[in-house]
Structure formats: C-alpha cells, structure tokens
Design a protein around this motif. Structure first.
Motif, PDB file in Angstrom:
ATOM      1  N   VAL A 128       0.824  -1.211   0.000  1.00  0.00           N
ATOM      2  CA  VAL A 128       0.000   0.000   0.000  1.00  0.00           C
ATOM      3  C   VAL A 128       0.861   1.266   0.000  1.00  0.00           C
ATOM      4  O   VAL A 128       0.570   2.212  -0.740  1.00  0.00           O
ATOM      5  CB  VAL A 128      -0.968   0.003   1.213  1.00  0.00           C
ATOM      6  CG1 VAL A 128      -1.702   1.318   1.320  1.00  0.00           C
ATOM      7  CG2 VAL A 128      -1.953  -1.153   1.101  1.00  0.00           C
ATOM      8  N   ALA A 129       1.905   1.303   0.794  1.00  0.00           N
ATOM      9  CA  ALA A 129       2.748   2.507   0.870  1.00  0.00           C
ATOM     10  C   ALA A 129       3.380   2.823  -0.484  1.00  0.00           C
ATOM     11  O   ALA A 129       3.464   3.993  -0.877  1.00  0.00           O
ATOM     12  CB  ALA A 129       3.828   2.329   1.930  1.00  0.00           C
ATOM     13  N   GLN A 130       3.790   1.787  -1.212  1.00  0.00           N
ATOM     14  CA  GLN A 130       4.388   2.018  -2.529  1.00  0.00           C
ATOM     15  C   GLN A 130       3.333   2.460  -3.549  1.00  0.00           C
ATOM     16  O   GLN A 130       3.609   3.279  -4.410  1.00  0.00           O
ATOM     17  CB  GLN A 130       5.124   0.767  -3.003  1.00  0.00           C
ATOM     18  CG  GLN A 130       6.395   0.536  -2.208  1.00  0.00           C
ATOM     19  CD  GLN A 130       7.136  -0.702  -2.654  1.00  0.00           C
ATOM     20  OE1 GLN A 130       6.569  -1.614  -3.236  1.00  0.00           O
ATOM     21  NE2 GLN A 130       8.427  -0.742  -2.352  1.00  0.00           N
ATOM     22  N   ARG A 131       2.129   1.898  -3.440  1.00  0.00           N
ATOM     23  CA  ARG A 131       1.035   2.359  -4.332  1.00  0.00           C
ATOM     24  C   ARG A 131       0.729   3.826  -4.074  1.00  0.00           C
ATOM     25  O   ARG A 131       0.506   4.594  -5.006  1.00  0.00           O
ATOM     26  CB  ARG A 131      -0.225   1.514  -4.129  1.00  0.00           C
ATOM     27  CG  ARG A 131      -0.189   0.183  -4.811  1.00  0.00           C
ATOM     28  CD  ARG A 131      -1.566  -0.422  -4.954  1.00  0.00           C
ATOM     29  NE  ARG A 131      -2.354  -0.424  -3.742  1.00  0.00           N
ATOM     30  CZ  ARG A 131      -2.517  -1.471  -2.939  1.00  0.00           C
ATOM     31  NH1 ARG A 131      -1.937  -2.616  -3.213  1.00  0.00           N
ATOM     32  NH2 ARG A 131      -3.277  -1.385  -1.869  1.00  0.00           N
ATOM     33  N   THR A 132       0.716   4.208  -2.799  1.00  0.00           N
ATOM     34  CA  THR A 132       0.434   5.601  -2.436  1.00  0.00           C
ATOM     35  C   THR A 132       1.517   6.523  -2.992  1.00  0.00           C
ATOM     36  O   THR A 132       1.215   7.576  -3.565  1.00  0.00           O
ATOM     37  CB  THR A 132       0.326   5.747  -0.903  1.00  0.00           C
ATOM     38  OG1 THR A 132      -0.708   4.878  -0.439  1.00  0.00           O
ATOM     39  CG2 THR A 132       0.007   7.172  -0.499  1.00  0.00           C
ATOM     40  N   LEU A 135       1.098   6.805  -6.731  1.00  0.00           N
ATOM     41  CA  LEU A 135      -0.014   7.692  -7.070  1.00  0.00           C
ATOM     42  C   LEU A 135       0.405   9.153  -6.968  1.00  0.00           C
ATOM     43  O   LEU A 135       0.153   9.942  -7.877  1.00  0.00           O
ATOM     44  CB  LEU A 135      -1.221   7.411  -6.169  1.00  0.00           C
ATOM     45  CG  LEU A 135      -2.438   8.299  -6.389  1.00  0.00           C
ATOM     46  CD1 LEU A 135      -2.979   8.147  -7.806  1.00  0.00           C
ATOM     47  CD2 LEU A 135      -3.516   7.963  -5.369  1.00  0.00           C
ATOM     48  N   ARG A 136       1.053   9.508  -5.888  1.00  0.00           N
ATOM     49  CA  ARG A 136       1.507  10.900  -5.721  1.00  0.00           C
ATOM     50  C   ARG A 136       2.484  11.284  -6.831  1.00  0.00           C
ATOM     51  O   ARG A 136       2.408  12.369  -7.399  1.00  0.00           O
ATOM     52  CB  ARG A 136       2.155  11.100  -4.356  1.00  0.00           C
ATOM     53  CG  ARG A 136       1.156  11.267  -3.237  1.00  0.00           C
ATOM     54  CD  ARG A 136       1.810  11.842  -1.982  1.00  0.00           C
ATOM     55  NE  ARG A 136       3.009  11.133  -1.565  1.00  0.00           N
ATOM     56  CZ  ARG A 136       3.040  10.163  -0.662  1.00  0.00           C
ATOM     57  NH1 ARG A 136       1.943   9.779  -0.057  1.00  0.00           N
ATOM     58  NH2 ARG A 136       4.175   9.575  -0.353  1.00  0.00           N
TER      59      ARG A 136
END
Length: 163
Positions: A128-132, A135-136
């Motif tokens: 999740v942290a890498q997806r976030t 996205l940014r």
C-alpha cells in the motif's frame, strides 16, 4: 532528536530511465489486454475524438502532428470499422466534423476497462505505501507533462509533420 534516513535524490536521468521502462511494461500489459481491431495510430485518433468531439480534419491532423491526407486515410478506416462518423458542420457545409460513433465510444470504454484491470492486477501485488507513493508521483508527473504540452510550441508551428 529525530533520526531521518538519508536517501540520495534520484537524478532526472535515472527517473527518466525507470519511467520509460514502466511505460514499455504498460504497453506490454495493455497489448495483452487488447483485442483491438485498431492500430496504435487509429487508437490515438479515437482518444482525441473522445476528448474533442466534432473537431475538423485539419485540427485532428495538427493534434497528431500529421498531414491531412494521412489523417483522412486513418479516419476512412475508422469510419469503415464503424468507430467514427463524419458530419457536415452546421456553420459551413464544406467543413466536415469528426466524432466517435456509439460503437467507437463502446470500444474505447471497453479497451480502457481492460487496460485498467491489467494495471490493477500489477498494483494489487504492490504494498500500500508504494502504491500511495506511486499515485503521488504519477499525479505530479501528469501535472508537469500537461503544463509542458500546453506550453510547448505545436509541431505544426515548427514545420515538423509526420505521417
């Protein structure tokens, strides 16, 4: 006292290399998701028409950095496939406007859905942290690219045209 981790700032060349690799991998994923009866050039036409309903051939050719005869042939093939409609301009009967047909809209929507599913399958494998972070980063990239595209001189102004 706060301890922060030191990470060297990535050089633009390194980010460009990784971004290009990601774009290549996206092309492979999208190719697997596609049952497209349209070429890459034809797909570009469909995507432009989706966002610029009723543009004329000259404007479409400029958007593609192509010539009107080449663009007209692309549109001929898309019209024969039932994806594009040509309509006479209400303001000038000599001008032909281009728009997606219902079949063209359905094709683009289906293709976009299949592409998104292919990308989501990859994103599901990421923490999740890498997806976030991705996205940014992608949002910032899109903003910068849109600004550059908007501010850059058009290919037709520089005299560079391709088929």
């Amino acid at each position: 006292m706060t301890v922060t981790s030191f990470r060297p700032r990535p050089e633009p060349a390194e980010v460009a290399r990784v971004t290009s690799r990601a774009a290549e991998l996206l092309e492979v994923l999208w190719g697997r998701a596609s049952t497209a009866p349209a070429s890459a050039s034809q797909l570009r036409v469909l995507l432009i028409l989706e966002h610029h309903e009723g543009i004329n051939l000259r404007t479409l050719a400029d958007s593609l950095a192509s010539t009107p005869p080449s663009t007209s042939r692309l549109c001929d093939r898309l019209q024969a496939a039932g994806f594009v409609e040509r309509v006479t301009s209400p303001h000038d009967r000599r001008e032909v406007r281009l728009r997606l047909s219902g079949r063209g809209r359905a094709f683009v929507a289906d293709l976009r859905s299949r592409r998104e599913q292919a990308v989501q399958a990859v994103l599901d494998r990421m923490p999740v942290a890498q997806r976030t972070a991705l996205l940014r980063g992608l949002e910032a990239f899109c903003d910068a690219a849109a600004t550059q595209i908007h501010d850059a001189p058009r290919a037709s102004e520089s005299g560079s045209r391709t088929a």
